[in-house]
Design a protein around this motif. Structure first.
Motif: not given
Length: 174
Positions: A61-88
């Motif tokens: 109910n309170a989480s979503v798994l998101v796959k971003l374009e050009n983020v294809d490994d765990e190391t790249t994905a770690r740079r997003f940890a803790g970042r605020a996410v917005y939608y229009p």
């Protein structure tokens, strides 16, 4: 230029999920079936940056798994940890007045009953418990009102007012 007032905060990325770049997005509201946007916006050190999504799937109910374009490994994905996410704001879909909204954005709104009685001003939000609680200042008296979607009658973002149908006696509790 992306302006923060044109966005709603969906939540925050926590950590990578698996080794293929998928991220866990923790939200402050019930996860909608879909977001009507091909991208999300991340706060990258104070700069709002759009990222296209490859996939999006609810995880509870309170989480979503998101796959971003050009983020294809765990190391790249770690740079997003803790970042605020917005939608229009234009990407909001779904039923109720608050379903896709973040309660933190309602601080400062006036809460009123279905009878038009002003209950007070929302001064804070406690989402550390199972039920989100609105902290309401009613003439110096602190009220805790559960943020129950079914109780919402209307949300006027222009006038910054929320009208709720509250159970009888709830505002009399201390």
């Amino acid at each position: 230029m992306i302006r923060k007032e044109d966005l709603f905060q969906a939540g925050r990325f926590s950590k990578p999920h698996g080794v293929k770049g998928e991220l866990t997005l923790l939200t402050d509201f019930p996860v909608p079936e879909q977001i009507n946007s091909p991208y999300l916006i991340c706060d990258m050190d104070g700069i709002l940056v759009p990222f296209f999504t490859e996939s999006y799937r609810p995880k509870g109910n309170a989480s979503v798994l998101v796959k971003l374009e050009n983020v294809d490994d765990e190391t790249t994905a770690r740079r997003f940890a803790g970042r605020a996410v917005y939608y229009p704001r234009s990407a909001q879909v779904g039923g109720s007045a608050t379903e896709n909204d973040n309660w933190q954005q309602r601080t400062g709104y006036v809460l009123e009953s279905q009878d038009g009685d002003e209950l007070g001003v929302i001064t804070g939000v406690d989402n550390e418990t199972v039920n989100t609680l609105l902290h309401v200042d009613r003439h110096g008296k602190k009220l805790l009102i559960p943020a129950v979607d079914e109780w919402i009658i209307s949300v006027d973002r222009t006038e910054k007012r929320i009208t709720m149908s509250l159970p009888e006696g709830l505002t009399d509790l201390q």
